[in-house]
Design an enzyme around this catalytic site. Structure first.
Site, short mmCIF file in Angstrom:
data_model
loop_
_atom_site.label_atom_id
_atom_site.label_comp_id
_atom_site.label_asym_id
_atom_site.label_seq_id
_atom_site.Cartn_x
_atom_site.Cartn_y
_atom_site.Cartn_z
N HIS A 118 77.18 -46.16 69.60
CA HIS A 118 77.36 -44.83 70.15
C HIS A 118 77.07 -43.72 69.15
O HIS A 118 77.45 -42.57 69.36
CB HIS A 118 78.77 -44.67 70.72
CG HIS A 118 79.04 -45.59 71.87
ND1 HIS A 118 80.29 -46.06 72.18
CD2 HIS A 118 78.20 -46.15 72.77
CE1 HIS A 118 80.22 -46.87 73.24
NE2 HIS A 118 78.95 -46.93 73.60
N LEU B 55 95.49 -55.51 64.70
CA LEU B 55 94.25 -55.96 64.06
C LEU B 55 94.35 -56.10 62.55
O LEU B 55 93.84 -57.06 61.98
CB LEU B 55 93.11 -55.01 64.43
CG LEU B 55 92.39 -55.35 65.71
CD1 LEU B 55 91.46 -54.23 66.11
CD2 LEU B 55 91.61 -56.65 65.54
#
Length: 310
Positions: free
Chosen positions: A135, A278
């Site tokens: 992106h 994470l």
């Protein structure tokens, strides 16, 4: 390809539950040839919020669309005022343990590539090379008229000069780099044009509703074809631009593994979804593989090193 403005997704009742067992991820990385696909969730521990999930910015914030940005001077003023303030936060962000672990996996030859849906530059700041920014990147600015690319740092200086005294207090910072400000707070903000042709400047990122360059998509498809397995980190896969690569991998009988606290649109295609933070999860995986996940210089996305990489 267009990124569809799919802002919310409701998990079906038959999704497989998440696990805390990291061994499948350790095994996949140990075998090598892993393609990593990351989303906003990998950057939350660096102080950049995610779009979705608990506390996600979409509960209070609708991202700018390409159509609104290009059609409305008011929308551009609102965007650049908010983004100018938000860039200060992005400039201070530093890679976290998750970014450092991905860089360590790459450094030790376990990865076939890294694709990120993020625009924050933190993978590169952690030392990862050859990252495909699906992106785009907030570190660059593109003119919609002449196509010239310039540094976001240079634009920040120009915006500071044009808006002396602009010091609003934001309610929050969003993962697309802008800050929550009211219409009254941005009413007097001055937008600057392209220094080369006077055209409209836009961050070199893909807005909702905008077309991702076909060449970039094909590069990602090629990475999927060449990978042994796909590891998704911190993405709900709500937007089709990321989900399509999970579907491609599954159709090619490649193992798909996901680490994400919340359910994702790719869970039914995955071998496993690990539901853990994470940073903790990837540090544990690095330890299990006897890899050092640290030792890289923690540079922010506005640093000289990152600017050279982008």
């Amino acid at each position: 390809m267009r990124t569809r403005p799919t802002l919310h997704w409701t998990p079906p009742p038959d999704l497989p539950p998440g696990t805390t067992d990291l061994q499948p991820v350790v095994d996949a990385l140990g075998a090598g040839g892993v393609l990593v696909l990351t989303g906003a969730g990998i950057s939350t521990e660096s102080g950049i919020p995610a779009y979705r999930g608990e506390g996600g910015s979409l509960s209070r914030h609708t991202p700018m669309t390409y159509q609104d940005f290009t059609a409305s001077p008011q929308a551009r003023r609102r965007y650049w005022a908010r983004s100018h303030l938000g860039w200060r936060t992005f400039g201070r962000a530093r890679p976290n343990a998750g970014h450092q672990a991905v860089a360590a996996f790459a450094r030790h030859g376990l990865l076939s590539g890294v694709i990120t849906q993020n625009v924050d530059g933190l993978h590169q700041a952690a030392g990862a090379e050859g990252v495909v920014e699906l992106h785009g990147s907030l570190a660059r600015v593109r003119c919609l008229a002449c196509g010239a690319l310039t540094s976001r740092r240079d634009l920040a200086v120009r915006l500071e000069e044009a808006n002396a005294g602009f010091q609003p207090v934001a309610a929050a910072i969003n993962p697309d780099g802008d800050a929550d400000l009211s219409d009254a707070q941005v009413a007097d903000f001055r937008v600057v044009p392209c220094p080369d042709c006077g055209g409209i400047l836009k961050p070199d990122v893909v807005f909702f509703g905008e077309t991702v360059p076909a060449q970039r998509i094909e590069l990602c498809r090629e990475l999927v074809r060449g990978a042994r397995s796909l590891l998704v980190l911190g993405s709900s896969l709500t937007v089709m631009s990321g989900l399509r690569f999970v579907r491609q991998a599954a159709q090619a009988d490649k193992r798909v593994l996901i680490i994400n606290r919340d359910p994702t649109r790719g869970d039914q295609l995955a071998h496993v979804r690990v539901s853990l933070p994470l940073g903790t999860a990837l540090s544990s995986v690095a330890d299990a593989l006897n890899l050092a996940a640290d030792g890289q210089t923690a540079l922010g996305p506005d640093s000289e090193a990152t600017a050279r990489r982008t």
